[in-house]
Design a protein around this motif. Structure first.
Motif, PDB file in Angstrom:
ATOM      1  N   GLN A  65      -1.750  -4.582  -5.397  1.00  0.00           N
ATOM      2  CA  GLN A  65      -0.074  -3.755  -6.147  1.00  0.00           C
ATOM      3  C   GLN A  65      -0.111  -2.345  -5.358  1.00  0.00           C
ATOM      4  OE1 GLN A  65      -1.537  -2.161  -9.889  1.00  0.00           O
ATOM      5  NE2 GLN A  65      -0.417  -2.962 -11.087  1.00  0.00           N
ATOM      6  N   TRP A  66       0.831  -1.930  -4.673  1.00  0.00           N
ATOM      7  CA  TRP A  66       1.196  -1.240  -3.590  1.00  0.00           C
ATOM      8  C   TRP A  66       1.132   0.123  -4.112  1.00  0.00           C
ATOM      9  CZ3 TRP A  66       1.010  -2.594   1.232  1.00  0.00           C
ATOM     10  CH2 TRP A  66       1.100  -4.124   1.612  1.00  0.00           C
ATOM     11  N   THR A  67      -0.303   0.355  -4.105  1.00  0.00           N
ATOM     12  CA  THR A  67       0.101   1.858  -4.795  1.00  0.00           C
ATOM     13  C   THR A  67      -0.179   3.581  -3.267  1.00  0.00           C
ATOM     14  OG1 THR A  67      -2.637   1.908  -3.723  1.00  0.00           O
ATOM     15  CG2 THR A  67      -1.986   1.569  -6.036  1.00  0.00           C
ATOM     16  N   ILE A  68      -0.388   4.257  -3.511  1.00  0.00           N
ATOM     17  CA  ILE A  68      -0.311   4.664  -1.646  1.00  0.00           C
ATOM     18  C   ILE A  68      -1.365   4.614  -1.140  1.00  0.00           C
ATOM     19  CG2 ILE A  68      -0.170   7.402  -0.993  1.00  0.00           C
ATOM     20  CD1 ILE A  68       0.866   8.249  -3.814  1.00  0.00           C
ATOM     21  N   GLY A  69      -2.514   4.372  -1.927  1.00  0.00           N
ATOM     22  CA  GLY A  69      -3.697   4.502  -0.969  1.00  0.00           C
ATOM     23  C   GLY A  69      -3.656   3.302  -0.273  1.00  0.00           C
ATOM     24  N   ARG A  70      -3.042   2.133  -0.880  1.00  0.00           N
ATOM     25  CA  ARG A  70      -3.110   1.092  -0.151  1.00  0.00           C
ATOM     26  C   ARG A  70      -1.997   0.872   0.831  1.00  0.00           C
ATOM     27  NH1 ARG A  70      -0.885  -4.972  -2.279  1.00  0.00           N
ATOM     28  NH2 ARG A  70      -1.491  -6.327   0.114  1.00  0.00           N
ATOM     29  N   LEU A  71      -0.515   1.573   0.351  1.00  0.00           N
ATOM     30  CA  LEU A  71       0.511   2.102   1.678  1.00  0.00           C
ATOM     31  C   LEU A  71       0.170   2.456   3.012  1.00  0.00           C
ATOM     32  CD1 LEU A  71       3.736   2.979  -1.002  1.00  0.00           C
ATOM     33  CD2 LEU A  71       3.405   0.749   0.544  1.00  0.00           C
ATOM     34  N   LEU A  72      -1.213   4.197   2.541  1.00  0.00           N
ATOM     35  CA  LEU A  72      -1.062   4.320   3.950  1.00  0.00           C
ATOM     36  C   LEU A  72      -1.693   3.234   4.433  1.00  0.00           C
ATOM     37  CD1 LEU A  72      -2.117   8.019   2.073  1.00  0.00           C
ATOM     38  CD2 LEU A  72       0.442   7.434   4.112  1.00  0.00           C
ATOM     39  N   LYS A  73      -2.867   2.968   3.810  1.00  0.00           N
ATOM     40  CA  LYS A  73      -3.798   2.504   5.197  1.00  0.00           C
ATOM     41  C   LYS A  73      -2.534   0.615   5.447  1.00  0.00           C
ATOM     42  CE  LYS A  73      -8.016  -1.039   4.957  1.00  0.00           C
ATOM     43  NZ  LYS A  73      -7.256  -1.956   5.761  1.00  0.00           N
ATOM     44  N   TRP A  74      -2.570   0.385   4.617  1.00  0.00           N
ATOM     45  CA  TRP A  74      -1.032  -1.088   5.429  1.00  0.00           C
ATOM     46  C   TRP A  74      -0.466  -0.624   6.615  1.00  0.00           C
ATOM     47  CZ3 TRP A  74       3.682  -1.937   7.345  1.00  0.00           C
ATOM     48  CH2 TRP A  74       3.676  -3.330   7.035  1.00  0.00           C
ATOM     49  N   THR A  75       0.064   1.181   6.506  1.00  0.00           N
ATOM     50  CA  THR A  75       0.998   1.201   7.618  1.00  0.00           C
ATOM     51  C   THR A  75       0.687   1.915   8.292  1.00  0.00           C
ATOM     52  OG1 THR A  75       2.706   1.799   5.566  1.00  0.00           O
ATOM     53  CG2 THR A  75       3.610   3.040   7.780  1.00  0.00           C
ATOM     54  N   THR A  76      -0.974   2.576   9.144  1.00  0.00           N
ATOM     55  CA  THR A  76      -1.435   3.239   9.615  1.00  0.00           C
ATOM     56  C   THR A  76      -1.738   1.923  10.520  1.00  0.00           C
ATOM     57  OG1 THR A  76      -2.375   4.593   8.013  1.00  0.00           O
ATOM     58  CG2 THR A  76      -3.684   3.830  10.221  1.00  0.00           C
TER      59      THR A  76
END
Length: 310
Positions: free
Chosen positions: A7-18
């Motif tokens: 699931q694309w949680t906020i935490g996962r979105l931030l890590k992937w985008t970084t």
């Protein structure tokens, strides 16, 4: 992966985008990711840290993906979110104006220091005279040449109540942004906005206590070496001066000499590479006392100042 991990949680979105932005050469990929995601979610950046497990809805994720796509192509974050902080204030920015930078705070701080010294001197003079008292900084006249988004003019007006500031720019689009910022920060009544090439549209009788400017000062041969987000997206006319890098400053100095009151100050932001040339230009103008250069926190010359002879 489990279903929860996919699931694309906020935490996962931030890590992937970084990781994604870092691979594309971003200087501050984590900060960029946080600023863009907070903008897409309509929240403050600090709030992300308490919402790592939250699942943004599809429209917000789509908006975030588009922001990330544009950032990966070089578009500056400030233009994507429409604002940038300067001197602890939020300023609207568009591709019509330069993005405010920390280096310019040095120019502002020096302007304010000299202005407050002049205020103090004038207050002392009034105390020993029979003249009626004046309000704080009432007689101070400040010109901001090449005002862009208005950061210098607006911060000066807010810090020097009663001062009159003339914000000058050759670009009507930049002036529109500056006017909007002045309105949002409550200093419209203190600032006059003028579309002009230097002082050309200013009444010939006007004289100023201070002329401050962050003019174009990049040499033409330096433009190709600028970061892509600066070179491709920020207004070229506000960056490139010409082959020497001093072309605008060469014109500004004699005009400022004519428009400054005796004892008034000219303050100019520069590139360290042109500091010797700018000092020489000022030193060779008999209207000015010997100039001085001021270093930034990195130890690079960033400001040149000179006082108009009394």
């Amino acid at each position: 992966m489990s279903a929860a991990e996919e699931q694309w949680t906020i935490g996962r979105l931030l890590k992937w985008t970084t990781d994604f932005l870092a691979a594309r050469g971003a200087d501050s990929p984590r900060l960029d990711a946080e600023v863009l995601l907070a903008h897409a979610l309509g929240c403050r950046r600090i709030e992300l840290y308490t919402r790592f497990d939250e699942l943004p809805d599809d429209p917000r994720r789509a908006a975030f993906r588009e922001l990330v796509r544009q950032r990966a192509g070089g578009m500056p974050v400030a233009y994507l979110v429409g604002h940038r902080e300067f001197y602890s204030l939020s300023f609207r920015v568009t591709p019509d104006v330069l993005i405010p930078r920390p280096e310019t705070e040095l120019l502002l701080v020096r302007l304010l220091d000299l202005a407050k010294q002049q205020q103090s001197s004038r207050s002392g003079s009034r105390e020993t005279s029979d003249a009626p008292p004046e309000t704080s900084a009432e007689s101070l006249q400040i010109a901001d040449i090449g005002c862009g988004s208005g950061i210098l003019a607006i911060c000066a007006a807010r810090s020097l109540p009663g001062a009159r500031v003339t914000a000058i720019d050759i670009s009507p689009a930049a002036l529109a942004v500056a006017r909007e910022n002045a309105a949002s920060l409550g200093v419209t009544k203190q600032i006059e906005f003028v579309e002009s090439d230097l002082f050309a549209a200013i009444e010939s009788s006007r004289r100023f206590d201070f002329v401050a400017s962050n003019p174009p000062y990049i040499r033409s041969d330096e433009m190709a070496g600028l970061m892509v987000d600066v070179r491709k997206f920020e207004p070229r006319m506000a960056l490139e001066a010409g082959p020497r890098g001093t072309e605008v400053i060469e014109r500004l100095i004699p005009h400022a000499a004519q428009r400054l009151k005796p004892g008034g100050w000219l303050l100019v932001e520069i590139s360290p590479t042109i500091e010797p040339a700018v000092r020489e230009l000022l030193a060779s103008d008999p209207a000015f006392e010997p100039p001085a250069s001021i270093k930034d926190l990195a130890g690079q010359f960033r400001i040149v100042q000179a006082r108009r002879r009394p």
